[in-house]
Write a protein that holds these residues in place. Structure first.
Motif, PDB file in Angstrom:
ATOM      1  N   PRO A 153     -43.711 -49.796   9.501  1.00  0.00           N
ATOM      2  CA  PRO A 153     -44.824 -49.027   8.438  1.00  0.00           C
ATOM      3  C   PRO A 153     -46.315 -49.187   8.767  1.00  0.00           C
ATOM      4  N   VAL A 154     -46.547 -50.740   7.877  1.00  0.00           N
ATOM      5  CA  VAL A 154     -47.875 -50.884   8.334  1.00  0.00           C
ATOM      6  C   VAL A 154     -48.567 -50.558   9.548  1.00  0.00           C
ATOM      7  N   VAL A 155     -48.247 -51.143  10.548  1.00  0.00           N
ATOM      8  CA  VAL A 155     -48.804 -50.534  11.773  1.00  0.00           C
ATOM      9  C   VAL A 155     -48.591 -49.401  12.279  1.00  0.00           C
ATOM     10  N   ASP A 187     -43.270 -46.022   2.339  1.00  0.00           N
ATOM     11  CA  ASP A 187     -41.999 -46.068   2.684  1.00  0.00           C
ATOM     12  C   ASP A 187     -40.817 -46.406   4.111  1.00  0.00           C
ATOM     13  N   SER A 188     -40.035 -47.910   3.418  1.00  0.00           N
ATOM     14  CA  SER A 188     -39.201 -48.195   4.061  1.00  0.00           C
ATOM     15  C   SER A 188     -37.949 -48.423   3.752  1.00  0.00           C
ATOM     16  N   LEU A 241     -52.553 -50.601   0.211  1.00  0.00           N
ATOM     17  CA  LEU A 241     -51.812 -50.573   0.614  1.00  0.00           C
ATOM     18  C   LEU A 241     -50.368 -51.016   0.884  1.00  0.00           C
ATOM     19  N   THR A 242     -49.137 -51.118   0.209  1.00  0.00           N
ATOM     20  CA  THR A 242     -48.015 -51.582  -0.512  1.00  0.00           C
ATOM     21  C   THR A 242     -47.049 -50.644   0.333  1.00  0.00           C
ATOM     22  N   VAL A 243     -46.223 -51.611   1.130  1.00  0.00           N
ATOM     23  CA  VAL A 243     -44.894 -51.281   1.304  1.00  0.00           C
ATOM     24  C   VAL A 243     -43.731 -50.720   0.660  1.00  0.00           C
TER      25      VAL A 243
END
Length: 671
Positions: A582-584, A573-574, A544-546
């Motif tokens: 976004p991760v949370v 997407d951020s 997972l990446t942002v």
């Protein structure tokens, strides 16, 4: 940096001690006396002065009450000492008044005693150090402007010595304590011999008169009674610290109870003898002292610049032939030392009581942990911090601090003696031998008298000192009592929440394991985290990446394709360039979709060797972990990658001298 800190710690505190060495720290009676009894022994240096300061509010007309007030203090001290000898025999496990009251009168009353004693221990340090500084200034008045700095410095010194362990502090403080005892007894004997031979010592203030304070002239009736009661309550500072031995019974050598009772008796006899002697000499030499130097009549110079010597300093000068005599300086040095070291009683009583309260879950559990030298280091540091702040806030002024004093100790005296009466009631119900019953009836009567007398003193102290500052001590004890009850409620609620009700249900495996590896850049830490996550054999594994920066994200996606792994890379997407939110949100959405799955989030982290490197790395990881840990059903796993600098922080500790002889393995040498 860690090495330098460790070396400094070893130099100041000494080598760390093994838990098996605890027996070596137990105290013989000759060391236990200066450790636990320095406070009541030192109080003879200011108890007489406090009586005189109150009575001279009405001028010199009421000094004839001094012998009667001193006699009442002597009687009260005798009753309290005899009563606490019963406490150490009946409750040898330590805890003193707290254990007695908790067992016999209930947990709430026991907690009230504990809160009162802890406030009083803080006051003991503040008052003792401030009194010691006063005696230093009596000999060296040019240091008066550095009063607060001197006081705080002495607190730091006491803290350092006590962190080295109980036995170490006993050895360090034994000589000054016995020097003070010997010096006072010699001074009393010399003064009384001179008086008997017709050469009575005369104090430097004997020729001075004292004008009554506003509204204190020609007191009669209730006003006179209140003045005498106030003087008596101030003189009762002679009783502070008596209970410390009952708290510290476990620190004595065996037989613990007998040694503690013997030490308590010796302390009582010495304190009574010195208090009576100093008070007698103060009356013989006609010491005149006032709370305000401007009320002195016949003094030379501007009253604002007059520095009044303490009562014991004036008595010493009168007995030994002036302020430049060897005897005067010896007494001043010994008095200053014992007054400062009197705080050592609190430095032993407070940590012991705090450890017992922590054991009973009324204070944080860290208070029950012993430090490198087997002392309760956290309690010592907490006491030093609070006492230092109090000295700074009240500018190390004894007169201001004394009004906050002795309230807690008389609360403890009253409730503990009441608890002992109930204790003996229970014992008497089990006895049938007439001789034993008579003996226990006498012991119960002694405790009952102690409860009544100390209860009356507590009422007097509240009535005479409440508006002068004692309300602060009452408020502090009340806040501490409520805080400790809140801590206990928290621990009880946590224990109930964590209690196992159905082990089979708790041990039931999850339906599936979902692993998510957080990725910022494709580098060695990322690959290690992926390999570690794969080793868990999850049912579902994804990276997972942002997308904070579009160019960097496209580069990462290209590298991922080149990697040729079957692990999918999900891009979040951020638009506002956030990483944590976004991760949370994504992790929580996965958790909502599969509530019976175990969700493991793997975060690669750098391990660095310098403190400043932490400011340059791992900031995003810290924020993510702090947020994800509050999500039920989610396990956060840190995967460390040690940078080259971390090797510097992982060097073996330097062995202390004699470590190999004591059985510790020798350090490994590099080849």
């Amino acid at each position: 940096m860690p090495k330098a800190t460790g070396v400094f710690k070893r130099l100041v505190l000494g080598r760390a001690m093994r838990s098996e060495e605890l027996q070596e720290t137990l105290l013989p009676k000759r060391l236990a006396l200066p450790v636990f009894a320095s406070d009541p022994l030192s109080s003879v240096a200011y108890a007489t002065q406090e009586i005189l300061l109150v009575l001279t509010l009405g001028g010199l007309a009421y000094l004839h009450f001094v012998p009667w007030i001193a006699a009442a203090v002597v009687l009260l001290l005798t009753v309290v000492v005899l009563s606490y000898r019963q406490v150490v025999r009946a409750y040898p496990s330590g805890g003193g008044s707290y254990e007695v009251v908790s067992t016999n009168l209930g947990p709430s009353a026991g907690l009230l005693v504990a809160a009162s004693l802890m406030v009083d221990y803080v006051m003991t340090v503040a008052v003792s150090v401030a009194s010691g500084v006063d005696n230093v200034l009596s000999a060296l008045p040019q240091l008066a402007e550095h009063r607060v700095l001197l006081a705080v410095g002495f607190v730091v010194l006491l803290t350092t010595v006590n962190l080295r362990g109980v036995r170490e502090s006993g050895r360090a403080f034994a000589a000054p304590t016995y020097l003070f005892i010997g010096g006072i007894l010699i001074m009393v004997a010399t003064g009384l011999v001179r008086y008997a031979l017709g050469d009575a010592p005369v104090a430097e203030s004997a020729a001075h008169g004292i004008e009554p304070a506003d509204g204190s002239a020609d007191l009669t009736g209730l006003a006179l009674v209140m003045l005498v009661l106030r003087a008596f309550s101030s003189g009762c500072t002679a009783l502070t610290g008596v209970e410390a031995i009952s708290n510290g019974v476990p620190a004595f050598r065996k037989p613990k109870s007998r040694n503690a009772a013997t030490t308590l008796a010796a302390m009582g006899a010495l304190a009574l003898t010195m208090f009576v002697g100093v008070t007698t000499l103060a009356l013989i030499s006609k010491v005149h002292i006032a709370d305000d130097a401007c009320r002195l009549t016949g003094a030379d110079g501007d009253c604002g610049s007059v520095h009044q010597r303490t009562v014991i300093a004036q008595v010493a000068a009168a007995v030994f032939g002036g302020e430049h005599s060897v005897g005067f300086y010896a007494i001043q040095a010994a008095t200053a030392l014992i007054l400062i070291l009197a705080a050592n009683t609190a430095f032993n009583g407070f940590p012991l009581l705090a450890s017992i309260l922590a054991r009973d879950r009324y204070l944080p559990r860290q208070m029950h942990s012993r430090g490198d030298r087997l002392a309760f280091s956290n309690g010592i540091l907490a006491l030093a911090t609070m006492a230092g702040l109090l000295l700074w806030g009240f500018e190390a002024d004894v007169t201001s601090l004394i009004h906050l004093y002795i309230l807690g100790v008389f609360t403890s005296f009253t409730l503990s003696q009441s608890g002992m009466v109930r204790h003996w009631n229970g014992v008497l119900r089990t006895l049938s031998d007439p001789a034993e019953r008579r003996r226990h009836h006498l012991i119960r009567a002694l405790n009952a008298v102690g409860a009544v007398v100390t209860g009356l003193v507590l009422v007097i102290v509240l009535a005479t000192k409440f508006t002068q500052g004692a309300w602060l001590a009452v408020l502090a004890a009340a806040v501490l009592w409520l805080t400790m009850r809140g801590i206990r409620r928290h621990y009880d609620a946590t224990a109930a929440e964590l209690a196992v009700t159905d082990p089979r249900d708790e041990l039931r495996p999850p339906s599936r394991i979902v692993a998510i590896v957080l990725v910022s850049t494709l580098h060695k830490p990322t690959l290690r985290a992926l390999a570690y996550a794969r080793a868990f054999r999850p049912d579902r594994l994804e990276a997972l990446t942002v997308a904070v920066d579009r160019d960097d994200t496209r580069t990462l996606e290209d590298q991922w394709q080149t990697l040729g792994t079957d692990i999918s890379l999900r891009v979040l997407d951020s638009p506002y360039r956030e990483i944590t939110r976004p991760v949370v949100h994504y992790v929580r959405s996965v958790r909502r979709d599969s509530p019976r799955d175990l969700l493991a989030v793997f975060i690669p982290e750098y391990v660095v060797g310098h403190w400043w490197e932490n400011l340059l790395h791992n900031q995003s990881a810290l924020w993510l972990k702090s947020r994800l840990l509050f999500t039920p059903g989610v396990t956060v796993i840190s995967v460390p990658w040690q940078l080259a600098s971390s090797a510097r922080a992982d060097r073996p500790a330097v062995s202390a001298p004699g470590a190999v002889r004591r059985g510790h393995p020798p350090p490994q040498r590099k080849r």
